[in-house]
Structures are given as structure tokens and as C-alpha cells.
Design an enzyme around this catalytic site. Sequence first.
Site, mmCIF file in Angstrom:
data_model
loop_
_atom_site.group_PDB
_atom_site.id
_atom_site.type_symbol
_atom_site.label_atom_id
_atom_site.label_comp_id
_atom_site.label_asym_id
_atom_site.label_seq_id
_atom_site.Cartn_x
_atom_site.Cartn_y
_atom_site.Cartn_z
ATOM 1 N N ASN A 1 -10.285 1.571 -11.284
ATOM 2 C CA ASN A 1 -8.996 1.741 -11.944
ATOM 3 C C ASN A 1 -7.835 1.918 -10.964
ATOM 4 O O ASN A 1 -6.715 1.519 -11.265
ATOM 5 C CB ASN A 1 -9.050 2.959 -12.880
ATOM 6 C CG ASN A 1 -7.675 3.397 -13.329
ATOM 7 O OD1 ASN A 1 -7.032 2.731 -14.135
ATOM 8 N ND2 ASN A 1 -7.190 4.512 -12.786
ATOM 9 N N ALA B 1 -0.515 -11.418 -8.530
ATOM 10 C CA ALA B 1 -1.550 -12.186 -7.825
ATOM 11 C C ALA B 1 -2.777 -11.330 -7.531
ATOM 12 O O ALA B 1 -3.912 -11.810 -7.623
ATOM 13 C CB ALA B 1 -0.984 -12.758 -6.530
ATOM 14 N N ASP C 1 -8.614 8.651 0.123
ATOM 15 C CA ASP C 1 -7.820 7.431 0.126
ATOM 16 C C ASP C 1 -8.768 6.252 0.252
ATOM 17 O O ASP C 1 -9.485 6.124 1.259
ATOM 18 C CB ASP C 1 -6.827 7.444 1.297
ATOM 19 C CG ASP C 1 -5.824 6.302 1.227
ATOM 20 O OD1 ASP C 1 -6.139 5.249 0.639
ATOM 21 O OD2 ASP C 1 -4.716 6.454 1.784
ATOM 22 N N TYR D 1 2.038 -8.520 -6.876
ATOM 23 C CA TYR D 1 1.253 -7.600 -7.700
ATOM 24 C C TYR D 1 0.436 -8.394 -8.712
ATOM 25 O O TYR D 1 -0.770 -8.176 -8.882
ATOM 26 C CB TYR D 1 2.177 -6.611 -8.419
ATOM 27 C CG TYR D 1 1.483 -5.836 -9.519
ATOM 28 C CD1 TYR D 1 0.615 -4.793 -9.210
ATOM 29 C CD2 TYR D 1 1.689 -6.166 -10.855
ATOM 30 C CE1 TYR D 1 -0.040 -4.093 -10.215
ATOM 31 C CE2 TYR D 1 1.041 -5.463 -11.861
ATOM 32 C CZ TYR D 1 0.183 -4.434 -11.543
ATOM 33 O OH TYR D 1 -0.460 -3.752 -12.534
ATOM 34 N N LYS E 1 -3.860 -8.841 -9.328
ATOM 35 C CA LYS E 1 -4.581 -8.630 -10.581
ATOM 36 C C LYS E 1 -5.265 -9.913 -11.039
ATOM 37 O O LYS E 1 -6.352 -9.872 -11.631
ATOM 38 C CB LYS E 1 -3.629 -8.101 -11.656
ATOM 39 C CG LYS E 1 -3.109 -6.694 -11.361
ATOM 40 C CD LYS E 1 -4.257 -5.690 -11.210
ATOM 41 C CE LYS E 1 -3.770 -4.259 -11.106
ATOM 42 N NZ LYS E 1 -4.887 -3.286 -11.019
#
Length: 254
Positions: free
Chosen positions: A91, A157, A64, A155, A159
Site C-alpha cells: 500500500n 506511470a 523506510d 506518478y 501506478k
Amino acid sequence: MPSSTHQHFSDHVAIVTGAGSGIGRATTVALAEAGARVLGVGRRREALEETARVHPNIATLPLDLRGEDAAGEVVAAAVERWGRIDLLVNNAGALALMPLAETDASVIGDLFQVNVTAPSLLAHAALPHLKRSSGSIVNVSSTYGHRPLAGGAHYAATKSALEQLTRSWALELAAEGVRVNAVAPGPTETNVMAAAGLPEEVIREVRTSERERIPAGRIGLPEDVADWILRIADPRGAHLTGQVLTVDGGLELS
């Protein structure tokens, strides 16, 4: 199989996060088929093992990335096994659709931890090795990193932040021979929405709506994105850095 333009990863070592499925699995397999030795990282051991069975050049590390010193463990595993790092593909990511009226601090924190903090710490840990190999970093953003997403602002923001990290790191590291670029996929056939807890009916509705808005007329495949990750990471592209390439079938034009 990768095209002949991708046969320049022989003896290179790559780390790919989120390698258990989707874009991460497709990228891991494509790099291995192109001659790289790849450490696939992810939270789900069985999914990683399924990825590893595709090609003998793939090793895995179930972990994790939010854990303490996770970045150090990932980098150490690659260096101990192969002695170098040439490519880091950030990724792994988290998705949450959360309208402003339903804003939750813990959801915001988790989004930024997975989508911004973890890639930053991995890049930091890998940097000494990338400097030695004149390697590169490829961050996986989203078309919503540079266009609005109603109901998913936080979300988007994260990226957007990842894209700005890409440009800033590229400027910072260019003189040291380390390239940093990003690929920004549009809607892609992955399990990311199911992993975010969206019901199957909602996922079908979202996919139908997305497909209707994509000029190319279809949802992207993980292989579509993996192909461009390899192209951007190709060692021959030594003069390409600080770029964000959108792979979304023309969605951002609509």
C-alpha cells in the site's frame, strides 16, 4: 467492524505497508478485526503506534522501504514473530504532481523507488512464504494507473507499472498457488497530498474539482478501499487472480 464475509483471516499473517494512516491504517485495522495478525510497516513511528493501539493483533515496524535490505527486514520481522506470511498488501506509495516542463530526475527516481521497486522487492522477499501458505499479494494502485493525469504523468506511470506487475506476477505464480490482484482507489480522504508538500489551499481546490467529477458525489474513505482489499484477499477467492479493481465512485466512467 468487517462483515461476516471477512471472517476468514483467523490465524493468517498479513504485512501492510503504509500502515500509519489512510488506506494502510484502515486495512491493517480491518484485517486485525477479521482475525489476522498484522505487521504494519511505515516510516512514522508515532503514527504506527496509533494504529497499533486500535487492536491487539497489530504489531508495527517503523522502517523506510527505500533502505538497503528493507524488504528482508520486513519479512524477517513477520516470520520471526508468527512463523508464516499469508498476505502482503503493498500500500505504501509516493505522490508527486510534476508537469513535464518541471521534470526532475530525482523526483522520478523517488517515485519509482517507492511505488515500483519497493513493492517488487517486498514481493520477492515474501514469495517463499507465500508459496508455502498459498497466499496472496494485493497491490494498491490508483485510478490514474489506467487513465491520464495531466501534471502527474510520472506518478500515473508508476501506478500503471504496478498494475502490469500485478497481471504479470499473477500469470507467473498461478501454478504455484499464489494469487496477485490490485485495488485502484480514486480520490480518497487521506493525507497523501499534504505528504507530497501541496499547500492546503491547493489541496482544497483539487478536492473540490475531484468531488464534482465523481458520479457518486463524494471523495472515497479509506474504509471503502480497505473493505475491497479484504474481499480480494479473502482466502475463499482462490480463483481470482490478475485483476485490478477500481474503487473510485465511478470517476473512471466520467
